[in-house]
Structure formats: structure tokens, C-alpha cells
Enzyme design. Structure first.
Site, short mmCIF file in Angstrom:
data_model
loop_
_atom_site.label_atom_id
_atom_site.label_comp_id
_atom_site.label_asym_id
_atom_site.label_seq_id
_atom_site.Cartn_x
_atom_site.Cartn_y
_atom_site.Cartn_z
N SER A 21 -4.34 -9.68 -6.18
CA SER A 21 -3.34 -9.43 -7.05
C SER A 21 -2.89 -10.90 -7.78
O SER A 21 -2.55 -11.53 -7.30
CB SER A 21 -2.12 -8.89 -7.24
OG SER A 21 -1.23 -8.44 -8.09
N TYR A 76 4.64 -6.19 -1.13
CA TYR A 76 3.12 -5.81 -2.19
C TYR A 76 2.62 -7.86 -1.74
O TYR A 76 2.05 -7.98 -1.86
CB TYR A 76 3.37 -5.57 -3.61
CG TYR A 76 2.03 -5.72 -4.18
CD1 TYR A 76 1.29 -4.22 -3.79
CD2 TYR A 76 2.66 -6.33 -5.76
CE1 TYR A 76 -0.06 -4.64 -4.62
CE2 TYR A 76 1.00 -6.46 -6.17
CZ TYR A 76 0.08 -5.22 -5.74
OH TYR A 76 -1.26 -5.42 -6.41
P1 NAD Z 1 -4.48 3.13 -7.57
O1 NAD Z 1 -3.59 3.99 -7.39
O2 NAD Z 1 -5.44 3.88 -9.00
O3 NAD Z 1 -5.83 2.98 -7.08
C1 NAD Z 1 -5.44 2.65 -5.77
C2 NAD Z 1 -6.59 3.37 -4.92
O4 NAD Z 1 -6.10 3.12 -3.25
C3 NAD Z 1 -5.76 5.30 -4.57
O5 NAD Z 1 -6.89 5.24 -5.27
C4 NAD Z 1 -5.32 5.71 -3.72
O6 NAD Z 1 -5.34 6.51 -3.44
C5 NAD Z 1 -6.05 4.49 -2.39
N1 NAD Z 1 -5.85 3.97 -1.29
C6 NAD Z 1 -4.10 4.24 -1.07
N2 NAD Z 1 -4.18 4.14 0.13
C7 NAD Z 1 -5.04 4.12 0.82
C8 NAD Z 1 -5.71 4.26 1.75
N3 NAD Z 1 -4.52 4.51 3.05
N4 NAD Z 1 -6.83 4.38 2.32
C9 NAD Z 1 -7.92 4.62 1.00
N5 NAD Z 1 -7.41 4.07 0.02
C10 NAD Z 1 -6.33 4.64 -0.35
O7 NAD Z 1 -3.98 1.75 -8.27
P2 NAD Z 1 -5.11 0.55 -9.48
O8 NAD Z 1 -4.55 -0.25 -10.18
O9 NAD Z 1 -6.54 0.64 -9.34
O10 NAD Z 1 -5.49 -0.56 -7.50
C11 NAD Z 1 -6.34 -0.69 -7.08
C12 NAD Z 1 -6.52 -2.38 -6.50
O11 NAD Z 1 -6.37 -3.35 -7.52
C13 NAD Z 1 -4.88 -2.51 -5.23
O12 NAD Z 1 -5.45 -2.75 -4.09
C14 NAD Z 1 -4.17 -3.07 -6.08
O13 NAD Z 1 -2.82 -3.26 -5.42
C15 NAD Z 1 -4.45 -3.84 -7.07
N6 NAD Z 1 -4.22 -4.39 -8.18
C16 NAD Z 1 -4.41 -3.84 -9.69
C17 NAD Z 1 -3.26 -3.82 -10.36
C18 NAD Z 1 -3.09 -2.94 -11.81
O14 NAD Z 1 -2.37 -4.19 -12.54
N7 NAD Z 1 -3.59 -1.77 -12.28
C19 NAD Z 1 -3.79 -5.13 -10.32
C20 NAD Z 1 -3.13 -6.45 -9.94
C21 NAD Z 1 -3.70 -6.05 -8.44
#
Ligand code: NAD
Length: 255
Positions: A143, A156
């Protein structure tokens, strides 16, 4: 196709960025393991979407913070597709509370999923890749908060900052095996993780003002970068963080 003949695991691939990466990697020729926790319906629908388009995919339930389940994830991948070439450490979660009120259990939960998860998955994947003697790719979805502070989000930021140094360290350690390790650092990507901001017009407006390109990123845009880093074209890229944030990190502090 860029990933023809490769086998990839994408953790947390039932939604958001992970789902987009799984679908895009399958379209690029990889056989994809869709890791998920909880309800199997969304993961099954990702698998169905991939197979309907002519790709290969398998849903496997594994909590990335659980060492036994992570080992099972690798074993089921090899049993299903014969090998492992690409790991995408995407699973993640966050909880927001003022630092002085942050519940200890939630600190532990965030660290367990967002930092211990990538450690366990990378370790198990690297063992398999070393045994195969054909190199490999580890791509962590970090991130902008591996670098930028965010108030009310201390665990986080700590986890993603930790993921930056985990990546840098194991990139050096795994390089003799031709296993590359890199981070993708997204900014604001439109997915369920930011549902609180999407539901609040004032918060969303403030966020957009922090992004030079003035919009949310799309999960598919992150997927394109993940495919590049997982492909043969990125064979000489290791130990780096690749920002995909509409310029957010460059603007921080400049207004
Ligand atoms: P999201 O909530 O759609 O995806 C996260 C996924 O991780 C979900 O499907 C959830 O079920 C799964 N998960 C949670 N705990 C888990 C576990 N213990 N084991 C296996 N799976 C698990 O959100 P997203 O935005 O798609 O996030 C994906 C990644 O991107 C994350 O690491 C997040 O920190 C990172 N990220 C997202 C953003 C954003 O703006 N969306 C920005 C920076 C980083």
C-alpha cells in the site's frame, strides 16, 4: 500470452484487487488458485468466470495467518496444477480507531493477516519454488501506507511498512534461486476495503483532492502491473516497490 504455462496463487482472491488479478492472470494464460476465507460462493463465482472464459482455476480455502492452512494451500496447488510459479500476497484487512483506543485484539488481527500472512505464504511458496529449481515470482500487494502514515490506521501502516522490509530482505535472500520479490503499493483503489469512504461524500471528496489524477484507481489497473511483475519481462526486477496511486505519494505534503 505473458503467463502461459505458469501456475499462480492469489490470496484473498474472492473480491476486489485479488479477484481482478486472478481473472487477469488466468486470461494471460496462468492456471490460478483462488484463495479465500469464509463463504465459498464469491470464490466459486471467480473460478466460474475464469473457466467460462476458457481459463483454468481452482478455489482453495486457506486463512493466510494459519501455518497449517497455508501449507495445505501450497499442497493443493501442486496437487491440482503440478507446480507453483507465482505467489500474489494480496489478502489484507484494516480497522480504523484512534491510536490510544486501538483494541489490542485488532492490532494482533491486522498484523496476523497483513504481515504474518505474507511471511507464511512466501516461506511456503519459496520452499516449493526452490525445490522445483525454475525460479519464481512473489508479488506482495502492499500500500502507499508502507511509506505514508494514516491516522487511525496504525496497525495497517505498521504491517505494510513491515511488508516493505520483509520484501526487501527476502528479495536478497531468494535471488540466488532466481525468485524475484516485489511490492505493488496501490493508492485508493475502488474496492470493498474502502466502503466507509465510498459511503461518505465528504470523505471521498477529501480523498480525491489528495490524488493528482483526481480519481479512484481500478482493480484491473493493479492487475496489469501484477502481470508484468509476474512475467518473464520482469526477470531483472527484484526488491522494489511499484506505486500505482495516481500520484498520491508524490503529492503528500506538497499542498
Ligand atoms: P478486499 O476487502 O476486497 O480484499 C481483501 C481480501 O482479503 C478479501 O477477499 C478477504 O476475504 C481476504 N482476506 C481477509 N483476511 C484473510 C485471511 N486471513 N486469509 C485469506 N484471505 C483473507 O479489499 P482490496 O482493496 O481488494 O484489498 C486487497 C489488498 O490490497 C489488501 O492487502 C489491501 O491492503 C491492499 N490495498 C488496497 C487498497 C485499496 O484502496 N483498495 C489500497 C492499498 C492497498
Amino acid at each position: 500470452m505473458q503467463l502461459e504455462g505458469k501456475v499462480a496463487i492469489v490470496t484473498g482472491a474472492a473480491s476486489g484487487i485479488g479477484k481482478a488479478i486472478a481473472i487477469a492472470m488466468a486470461a494471460a494464460g496462468a492456471s490460478v488458485v483462488v484463495d479465500y476465507v469464509g463463504d465459498s460462493t464469491p470464490a466459486s463465482s471467480v473460478v466460474q468466470q475464469i473457466t467460462t472464459a476458457g481459463g483454468k482455476a481452482l478455489a482453495v480455502q486457506a486463512d493466510v495467518s494459519n501455518p497449517e492452512q497455508v501449507n495445505q494451500l501450497i499442497q493443493q496447488t501442486v496437487a491440482g496444477f503440478g507446480q507453483l510459479d507465482i505467489l500474489v500476497n494480496n489478502a489484507g484487512l484494516e480497522y480504523k480507531h484512534p491510536f490510544t483506543e486501538f483494541p489490542f485484539e485488532l492490532w494482533q488481527k491486522v498484523l496476523a493477516v497483513d504481515l504474518t500472512g505474507p511471511f507464511l505464504c512466501a516461506q511456503a511458496a519459496a520452499r516449493q519454488m526452490i525445490q522445483q529449481q525454475r525460479g519464481g515470482r512473489i508479488v506482495n500487494i502492499s500500500s502507499v501506507h508502507e511509506d505514508l502514515p494514516m491516522v487511525t490506521n496504525a496497525p495497517y501502516c505498521a504491517a505494510k511498512g513491515g511488508l516493505r522490509m520483509l520484501m526487501r530482505t527476502i528479495a536478497v535472500e531468494l535471488a540466488p534461486h532466481q525468485i524475484t520479490v516485489n511490492n505493488i503499493a496501490p493508492g485508493a483503489i475502488y474496492t470493498p476495503i474502502d466502503a466507509d469512504v465510498q459511503a461518505n461524500a465528504a470523505m471521498e471528496k477529501q480523498l480525491m483532492a489528495e490524488i493528482p489524477l483526481g480519481r479512484w484507481g481500478k482493480p484491473e489497473e493493479v492487475a496489469g502491473l501484477a502481470i508484468f511483475l509476474a512475467s518473464d519481462a520482469a526477470a531483472y526486477c527484484t526488491g522494489g516497490t511499484y506505486f500505482i496511486d495516481g500520484g498520491m505519494i508524490r503529492q503528500a505534503g506538497s499542498l
